[in-house]
Every structure is written in structure tokens, then in C-alpha cells.
Scaffold this motif. Structure first.
Motif, PDB file in Angstrom:
ATOM      1  N   LYS A  47    -150.509  16.737  18.618  1.00  0.00           N
ATOM      2  CA  LYS A  47    -149.697  16.437  19.813  1.00  0.00           C
ATOM      3  C   LYS A  47    -148.908  15.134  19.656  1.00  0.00           C
ATOM      4  CE  LYS A  47    -152.282  18.751  23.459  1.00  0.00           C
ATOM      5  NZ  LYS A  47    -153.729  18.732  23.539  1.00  0.00           N
ATOM      6  N   GLU A  48    -149.513  14.178  18.941  1.00  0.00           N
ATOM      7  CA  GLU A  48    -148.841  12.871  18.824  1.00  0.00           C
ATOM      8  C   GLU A  48    -147.678  12.899  17.831  1.00  0.00           C
ATOM      9  OE1 GLU A  48    -151.945  13.728  18.352  1.00  0.00           O
ATOM     10  OE2 GLU A  48    -152.914  12.624  16.736  1.00  0.00           O
ATOM     11  N   HIS A  49    -147.467  14.032  17.174  1.00  0.00           N
ATOM     12  CA  HIS A  49    -146.317  14.183  16.267  1.00  0.00           C
ATOM     13  C   HIS A  49    -145.601  15.485  16.622  1.00  0.00           C
ATOM     14  CE1 HIS A  49    -147.835  10.929  13.676  1.00  0.00           C
ATOM     15  NE2 HIS A  49    -149.032  11.483  13.847  1.00  0.00           N
ATOM     16  N   PRO A  50    -144.924  15.526  17.766  1.00  0.00           N
ATOM     17  CA  PRO A  50    -144.358  16.786  18.254  1.00  0.00           C
ATOM     18  C   PRO A  50    -143.412  17.438  17.239  1.00  0.00           C
ATOM     19  CG  PRO A  50    -143.956  14.958  19.790  1.00  0.00           C
ATOM     20  CD  PRO A  50    -144.616  14.379  18.596  1.00  0.00           C
ATOM     21  N   GLY A  51    -143.621  18.746  17.067  1.00  0.00           N
ATOM     22  CA  GLY A  51    -142.721  19.510  16.198  1.00  0.00           C
ATOM     23  C   GLY A  51    -143.002  19.360  14.716  1.00  0.00           C
ATOM     24  N   LYS A  52    -144.005  18.583  14.358  1.00  0.00           N
ATOM     25  CA  LYS A  52    -144.295  18.380  12.927  1.00  0.00           C
ATOM     26  C   LYS A  52    -145.618  19.011  12.535  1.00  0.00           C
ATOM     27  CE  LYS A  52    -141.582  14.980  10.841  1.00  0.00           C
ATOM     28  NZ  LYS A  52    -141.471  14.111   9.709  1.00  0.00           N
ATOM     29  N   HIS A  53    -145.598  19.688  11.407  1.00  0.00           N
ATOM     30  CA  HIS A  53    -146.841  20.218  10.844  1.00  0.00           C
ATOM     31  C   HIS A  53    -147.617  19.073  10.191  1.00  0.00           C
ATOM     32  CE1 HIS A  53    -149.475  22.501   8.096  1.00  0.00           C
ATOM     33  NE2 HIS A  53    -149.318  23.509   8.937  1.00  0.00           N
ATOM     34  N   LEU A  54    -148.950  19.190  10.243  1.00  0.00           N
ATOM     35  CA  LEU A  54    -149.793  18.121   9.708  1.00  0.00           C
ATOM     36  C   LEU A  54    -149.469  17.797   8.243  1.00  0.00           C
ATOM     37  CD1 LEU A  54    -152.153  16.183  10.299  1.00  0.00           C
ATOM     38  CD2 LEU A  54    -153.709  18.005   9.624  1.00  0.00           C
ATOM     39  N   ASN A  55    -149.174  18.815   7.431  1.00  0.00           N
ATOM     40  CA  ASN A  55    -148.829  18.530   6.026  1.00  0.00           C
ATOM     41  C   ASN A  55    -147.674  17.539   5.945  1.00  0.00           C
ATOM     42  OD1 ASN A  55    -150.740  20.249   4.937  1.00  0.00           O
ATOM     43  ND2 ASN A  55    -149.314  21.962   4.640  1.00  0.00           N
ATOM     44  N   GLN A  56    -146.672  17.740   6.809  1.00  0.00           N
ATOM     45  CA  GLN A  56    -145.491  16.872   6.755  1.00  0.00           C
ATOM     46  C   GLN A  56    -145.761  15.512   7.398  1.00  0.00           C
ATOM     47  OE1 GLN A  56    -142.546  17.339   5.049  1.00  0.00           O
ATOM     48  NE2 GLN A  56    -143.799  18.954   4.137  1.00  0.00           N
ATOM     49  N   VAL A  57    -146.615  15.486   8.409  1.00  0.00           N
ATOM     50  CA  VAL A  57    -147.033  14.193   8.979  1.00  0.00           C
ATOM     51  C   VAL A  57    -147.674  13.351   7.879  1.00  0.00           C
ATOM     52  CG1 VAL A  57    -148.645  13.084  10.589  1.00  0.00           C
ATOM     53  CG2 VAL A  57    -147.357  15.119  11.312  1.00  0.00           C
ATOM     54  N   MET A  58    -148.489  13.999   7.063  1.00  0.00           N
ATOM     55  CA  MET A  58    -149.209  13.273   6.012  1.00  0.00           C
ATOM     56  C   MET A  58    -148.263  12.786   4.913  1.00  0.00           C
ATOM     57  SD  MET A  58    -152.679  15.564   6.173  1.00  0.00           S
ATOM     58  CE  MET A  58    -153.548  14.764   4.855  1.00  0.00           C
ATOM     59  N   VAL A  59    -147.202  13.541   4.650  1.00  0.00           N
ATOM     60  CA  VAL A  59    -146.188  13.073   3.692  1.00  0.00           C
ATOM     61  C   VAL A  59    -145.537  11.797   4.234  1.00  0.00           C
ATOM     62  CG1 VAL A  59    -143.950  13.596   2.632  1.00  0.00           C
ATOM     63  CG2 VAL A  59    -145.748  15.353   2.700  1.00  0.00           C
ATOM     64  N   ASP A  60    -145.185  11.800   5.518  1.00  0.00           N
ATOM     65  CA  ASP A  60    -144.580  10.605   6.138  1.00  0.00           C
ATOM     66  C   ASP A  60    -145.536   9.409   6.034  1.00  0.00           C
ATOM     67  OD1 ASP A  60    -142.416  12.126   6.842  1.00  0.00           O
ATOM     68  OD2 ASP A  60    -142.996  12.356   8.961  1.00  0.00           O
ATOM     69  N   GLN A  61    -146.824   9.672   6.259  1.00  0.00           N
ATOM     70  CA  GLN A  61    -147.806   8.578   6.199  1.00  0.00           C
ATOM     71  C   GLN A  61    -147.929   8.039   4.774  1.00  0.00           C
ATOM     72  OE1 GLN A  61    -150.946  10.865   8.034  1.00  0.00           O
ATOM     73  NE2 GLN A  61    -150.611   9.943  10.049  1.00  0.00           N
ATOM     74  N   ALA A  62    -147.852   8.947   3.791  1.00  0.00           N
ATOM     75  CA  ALA A  62    -147.902   8.495   2.388  1.00  0.00           C
ATOM     76  C   ALA A  62    -146.693   7.612   2.082  1.00  0.00           C
ATOM     77  CB  ALA A  62    -147.945   9.701   1.454  1.00  0.00           C
ATOM     78  N   ARG A  63    -145.535   8.000   2.567  1.00  0.00           N
ATOM     79  CA  ARG A  63    -144.328   7.185   2.350  1.00  0.00           C
ATOM     80  C   ARG A  63    -144.484   5.815   3.008  1.00  0.00           C
ATOM     81  NH1 ARG A  63    -140.629  12.377   3.703  1.00  0.00           N
ATOM     82  NH2 ARG A  63    -140.321  13.138   1.569  1.00  0.00           N
ATOM     83  N   ASP A  64    -145.061   5.819   4.193  1.00  0.00           N
ATOM     84  CA  ASP A  64    -145.277   4.565   4.917  1.00  0.00           C
ATOM     85  C   ASP A  64    -146.223   3.651   4.131  1.00  0.00           C
ATOM     86  OD1 ASP A  64    -144.847   3.154   7.553  1.00  0.00           O
ATOM     87  OD2 ASP A  64    -147.035   3.211   7.508  1.00  0.00           O
ATOM     88  N   PHE A  65    -147.279   4.242   3.606  1.00  0.00           N
ATOM     89  CA  PHE A  65    -148.237   3.454   2.815  1.00  0.00           C
ATOM     90  C   PHE A  65    -147.555   2.873   1.573  1.00  0.00           C
ATOM     91  CE2 PHE A  65    -151.065   3.137  -0.827  1.00  0.00           C
ATOM     92  CZ  PHE A  65    -152.062   2.307  -0.340  1.00  0.00           C
ATOM     93  N   LEU A  66    -146.815   3.709   0.864  1.00  0.00           N
ATOM     94  CA  LEU A  66    -146.193   3.247  -0.390  1.00  0.00           C
ATOM     95  C   LEU A  66    -145.153   2.154  -0.112  1.00  0.00           C
ATOM     96  CD1 LEU A  66    -145.845   6.680  -2.215  1.00  0.00           C
ATOM     97  CD2 LEU A  66    -147.503   4.868  -2.692  1.00  0.00           C
ATOM     98  N   ALA A  67    -144.462   2.285   1.015  1.00  0.00           N
ATOM     99  CA  ALA A  67    -143.479   1.258   1.373  1.00  0.00           C
ATOM    100  C   ALA A  67    -144.172  -0.065   1.696  1.00  0.00           C
ATOM    101  CB  ALA A  67    -142.659   1.729   2.575  1.00  0.00           C
ATOM    102  N   ALA A  68    -145.409   0.020   2.204  1.00  0.00           N
ATOM    103  CA  ALA A  68    -146.130  -1.196   2.618  1.00  0.00           C
ATOM    104  C   ALA A  68    -146.901  -1.838   1.470  1.00  0.00           C
ATOM    105  CB  ALA A  68    -147.103  -0.842   3.749  1.00  0.00           C
ATOM    106  N   ALA A  69    -147.019  -1.145   0.324  1.00  0.00           N
ATOM    107  CA  ALA A  69    -147.851  -1.672  -0.773  1.00  0.00           C
ATOM    108  C   ALA A  69    -147.257  -2.979  -1.310  1.00  0.00           C
ATOM    109  CB  ALA A  69    -147.947  -0.629  -1.895  1.00  0.00           C
ATOM    110  N   PRO A  70    -148.048  -4.066  -1.292  1.00  0.00           N
ATOM    111  CA  PRO A  70    -147.510  -5.335  -1.792  1.00  0.00           C
ATOM    112  C   PRO A  70    -147.266  -5.264  -3.301  1.00  0.00           C
ATOM    113  CG  PRO A  70    -149.670  -5.612  -0.716  1.00  0.00           C
ATOM    114  CD  PRO A  70    -149.443  -4.166  -0.868  1.00  0.00           C
TER     115      PRO A  70
END
Ligand SMILES: [Ca+2]
Length: 464
Positions: free
Chosen positions: A158-181
Motif C-alpha cells: 500500500k505504501e508504494h501505490p501501483g508498484k510491484h514489490l519486485n520493482q520497489v526492491m529495485v528502487d531500494q537497491a538503487r537508493d542503497f547504492l547511491a548512499a554507499a560512501p
């Protein structure tokens, strides 16, 4: 400590303080309930998994890979800690992993050694069972970046309207990699929900654009999905939930079987695409050549085998998994190799620590797979212990333990009176349909394996 060991210890210690470039990044990709043969490179002619196949072509595929407990929570705890279930005692109905245990898990050991760590997806080791004490450590305290969830999750959160969990997790991976020092190596553990069922033993909801995939395919029943093989099972297996829930709901008619298998394969293809998208992001950020990738599933799944469904039992359909390790530092001659050694979910933690140059704690019961990934020939285990302790009041499953060697499978149901045993010769009977336990000719083998099972059971309990 002798001189050589001291040298290795010093080399390991030096690796902790070196620049990020000296230590590889580590990506652990875990799918949920993907059985060993549900990918193209394992010979499956229907499911499309180009990214899993590419990873296998670039790395090492372990063709005889297994879990020692075929249940999500227990296997995930085994992956984090490198321990058998009877050592870590974590399962959905017994306990979650405690702080002291997680201190010895690969993510926390890497974090202490200077890695930037993250977790995405289904955690599975922090679900507090009914009547048990609350968690004494939150997932968000274990990792630098926490995108995980407790419980089974849903495919359309529900907190990611219109997105499948697989794709939510891809976005989260991108977020993590962008944040890696940039000054730190990183370790990201991604635990997909797919292709696990959703609500009510069904609910395999794939991404909308994959819903017509495999529409024209005809997925064959497994060769053992026949009444004669079900009828030959011991009576207590014929009445367990593998039959009364999972088979009945998913596979008991050809229509149910086709629908379940196609949805399952669609979810796998969706995960495969997600893996490709994450690897694209790795490449774009310059991580492609310094990231070790470990890909596996937390357990298999019976897809109508013996006219049963679900997991927990110790048939290969339930305990055998896909496992690929890609190490960009491995020699070219080892790329695309298939290793036949018995590899386990317990080996992941030691493998991750080895990749990072960190000594594995004594409590870890697995071994690093990296020498095999480099193409080395070394002495390796010839058998392993496996077990089922997942017993819910609302379901019926037996307590089970057993030993699987390259040739034999010995299984014991200790609650039965008398104790019920099974023995399969996997060399001549890979489908495990010809039980030799009551065959007079095989009593010496049965006795040897019974003794071996006792030994391995004792050793397995010593990890804590
Ligand atoms: Ca699972």
C-alpha cells in the motif's frame, strides 16, 4: 598459532583497514521458494531467466546445492549465521534471532569490519512467534540501511501505490547504492518475496506486464505426480498439509497445476528482471568488477511431486536449491563452471566473510565456497545433515531428520512408533520413489546411514 596461520591472520587483519578497492563489495540475492530446477540454465525449458543464466555463465553454478531446513525462517537464519536450525533454533513458531546471535551474523561482522551494510525485503529472522518474548534487536539496528519488512509482505504494498514489490526492491537497491560512501566497501542483502505464494497458499501475483507470459505453455507435471507414488508414501505423509492444503489448492487438477506453475514462473521471471536492473545499476556506478554476487533460494518447493505441495519434507524437490556465486576476481578458466560438490545454505556466511577477508567465527558450521569458485580441487563434504522442526498447531507435519550423501538419502521420522525410516539410492532412483529401508539386501547400508545420521545430528547441535 603457527607462523603460517599468523601470516594469514595478519593478512586478514590488514584487509580490514585497507582502502575500499582492496575489499570487494558483496551482494547476496535470495529468492523465496525457488526450486533448484526453476531456472533456464538448470535445464528448465519453460521459465525464462536470462539474468540468472548470465550470472551462472559468468560465475560458478553449484548444481548440487541444498538447504538443511526447508522453511523460510530457519533457512534465512542459517544463511545469516552459517548454522543448522538445531544450533540457532530460529523458526516462525519457535524464536526470532536474538542480539547475541546476530552479533555473529555475516552482516554484523562485516559492518564491524568497516562495511556499509543494507537489507532489502523479507527479513524472516525477526518475526516474533505467539507467546514469545519481543525482539531484542530490530532489523534497523543490524544494518546501516534497513529497507526490510517483517512477516511475508505483499506483492503490491500500500505504501508504494501501483508498484510491484519486485520493482520497489529495485528502487531500494538503487537508493542503497547511491548512499554507499566511496571510502567503504558495501554489503547488500536482498531477500525477494518472489516466487513465494501470497495469501491463502495461492496469490502468486506477478507484475502486470508479465501476466500473459507462458499463456500458451503446457507445464508438465513432475514425473512423480502420480497416484501410485502418492499411495506408496507412509500414511502420516499422505495426511500432512503438503497434501491436504498445498496439493489440494495448487495442483489437484490440471487447471490448478497450470495456473500455479505459470504464476510461479512469472514471478521468477520478474525477479530475474529485477536482478538485471540491479546489475545495470552496479555497472553504471562502477561496481561491476569489484562486487561478489551470491544468488540462491531459501528452499525448494514441491510442485506436485508425489502429489504433494509446499516444502518442509526432506525430498530433494523440497531441499534442493539454485546457487550461483560470481566472483569477478576468479580466474577466467573458472567462469561458467558447474561444480558438483554438495554446497549448503550454511556456506553462504563463511563465503561472504572469506570474500571480505574476515575469519569466520567457530560457531559457523558451513565452509567458504570461494576455493571452488576459483576452480580449485579441494577435499569437500561428502554428506550433510538435514531436518524439519517446523510444527504448527494448525498444520500437521512430522518432525524429521536425515542425511543426504552424493549417493544416498536416509530419512527418519522420530515421532512415529516405531521410528519410521526411508532409504533411497539416488544413483539409481533420483526421484526417490523406491524406498529400500525395509529391503533385506540394504540393511547394512541402512545401519551405516542411521549411525552417520546420529553423528551428524550431534555435530549439528554444537554450533551454538
Ligand atoms: Ca522460502
Amino acid at each position: 598459532m603457527n607462523g603460517l596461520l599468523m601470516l594469514f591472520a595478519m593478512a586478514g587483519a590488514a584487509a580490514w583497514t585497507g582502502p575500499a578497492a582492496d575489499r570487494p563489495n558483496i551482494l547476496v540475492l535470495l529468492t523465496d521458494d525457488q526450486r533448484w530446477d526453476a531456472l533456464g540454465c538448470a535445464g528448465n525449458p519453460i521459465v525464462r531467466t536470462p539474468e540468472m543464466d548470465r550470472l551462472a555463465a559468468e560465475g560458478t553454478r553449484f548444481v548440487n546445492a541444498f538447504v538443511t531446513s526447508s522453511v523460510c525462517a530457519a533457512s534465512r537464519a542459517s544463511i545469516f549465521l552459517g548454522q543448522y536450525e538445531r544450533a540457532h533454533r530460529c523458526n516462525f513458531h519457535t524464536d526470532c534471532l536474538r542480539r547475541a546471535q546476530l552479533e555473529r551474523s555475516y552482516p554484523m561482522l562485516l559492518r564491524k569490519a568497516g562495511y556499509f551494510t543494507g537489507f532489502i525485503g523479507k527479513y524472516g529472522v525477526g518475526d516474533v512467534p505467539r507467546g514469545r518474548p519481543p525482539r531484542d534487536i530490530e532489523g534497523s539496528e543490524v544494518f546501516d540501511r534497513w529497507y526490510g519488512f517483517y512477516g511475508q509482505g505483499v506483492y503490491f504494498p500500500k505504501e508504494h501505490p501501483g508498484k510491484h514489490l519486485n520493482q520497489v526492491m529495485v528502487d531500494q537497491a538503487r537508493d542503497f547504492l547511491a548512499a554507499a560512501p566511496p571510502e567503504k566497501p558495501w554489503c547488500l542483502s536482498i531477500s525477494f518475496k518472489a516466487p513465494h505464494s501470497g495469501e491463502g497458499y495461492l496469490g502468486y501475483h506477478a507484475e502486470p506486464d508479465l501476466k500473459s507470459l507462458y499463456a500458451d505453455a503446457l507445464v508438465p507435471y513432475p514425473p512423480t505426480a502420480r497416484s501410485e507414488f502418492f499411495d506408496a508414501l507412509p500414511p502420516f505423509l499422505r495426511k500432512c498439509n503438503a497434501r491436504t492444503s498445498y496439493w489440494e489448492l495448487r495442483f489437484s487438477t490440471p487447471e490448478k497445476h497450470q495456473a500455479t506453475m505459470k504464476d510461479y514462473y512469472r514471478l521468477i521471471t520478474g525477479v530475474d528482471r529485477a536482478i538485471g536492473q540491479i546489475r545495470e545499476d552496479l555497472a553504471a556506478r562502477g561496481f561491476a568488477n569489484n562486487t561478489v554476487i551470491i544468488f540462491l533460494s531459501d528452499n525448494g518447493d514441491m510442485m506436485g511431486d508425489y502429489q504433494l505441495g509446499g516444502k518442509q519434507l526432506l525430498y530433494d524437490a523440497s531441499i534442493r536449491i539454485p546457487l550461483v556465486v560470481f566472483d569477478p576476481r576468479a580466474p577466467k578458466s573458472a567462469r561458467g563452471q558447474k561444480r558438483t560438490e554438495l554446497a549448503l545454505n550454511l556456506d553462504v556466511a563463511s563465503t561472504v566473510l572469506d570474500a571480505a577477508g574476515i575469519a569466520a567465527p567457530k560457531a559457523m558450521q558451513g565452509r567458504s565456497l570461494l576455493p571452488l569458485v576459483r576452480g580449485e580441487r579441494i577435499a569437500w563434504r561428502e554428506d550433510f545433515f538435514c531436518e524439519n522442526h517446523f510444527l504448527l498447531p494448525e498444520q500437521y507435519y512430522p518432525l524429521i531428520d536425515g542425511v543426504r550423501s552424493e549417493r544416498w538419502k536416509y530419512v527418519r521420522y522420530p515421532e512415529m512408533t516405531p521410528v519410521y525410516e526411508q532409504l533411497f539410492d539416488l544413483a539409481s532412483d533420483p526421484d526417490e520413489v523406491n524406498d529400500l529401508a525395509r529391503n533385506p539386501l540394504h540393511q547394512p547400508t541402512l545401519a551405516t546411514l542411521r549411525k552417520r545420521c546420529e553423528e551428524l545430528r550431534r555435530e549439528a547441535g554444537h554450533g551454538s
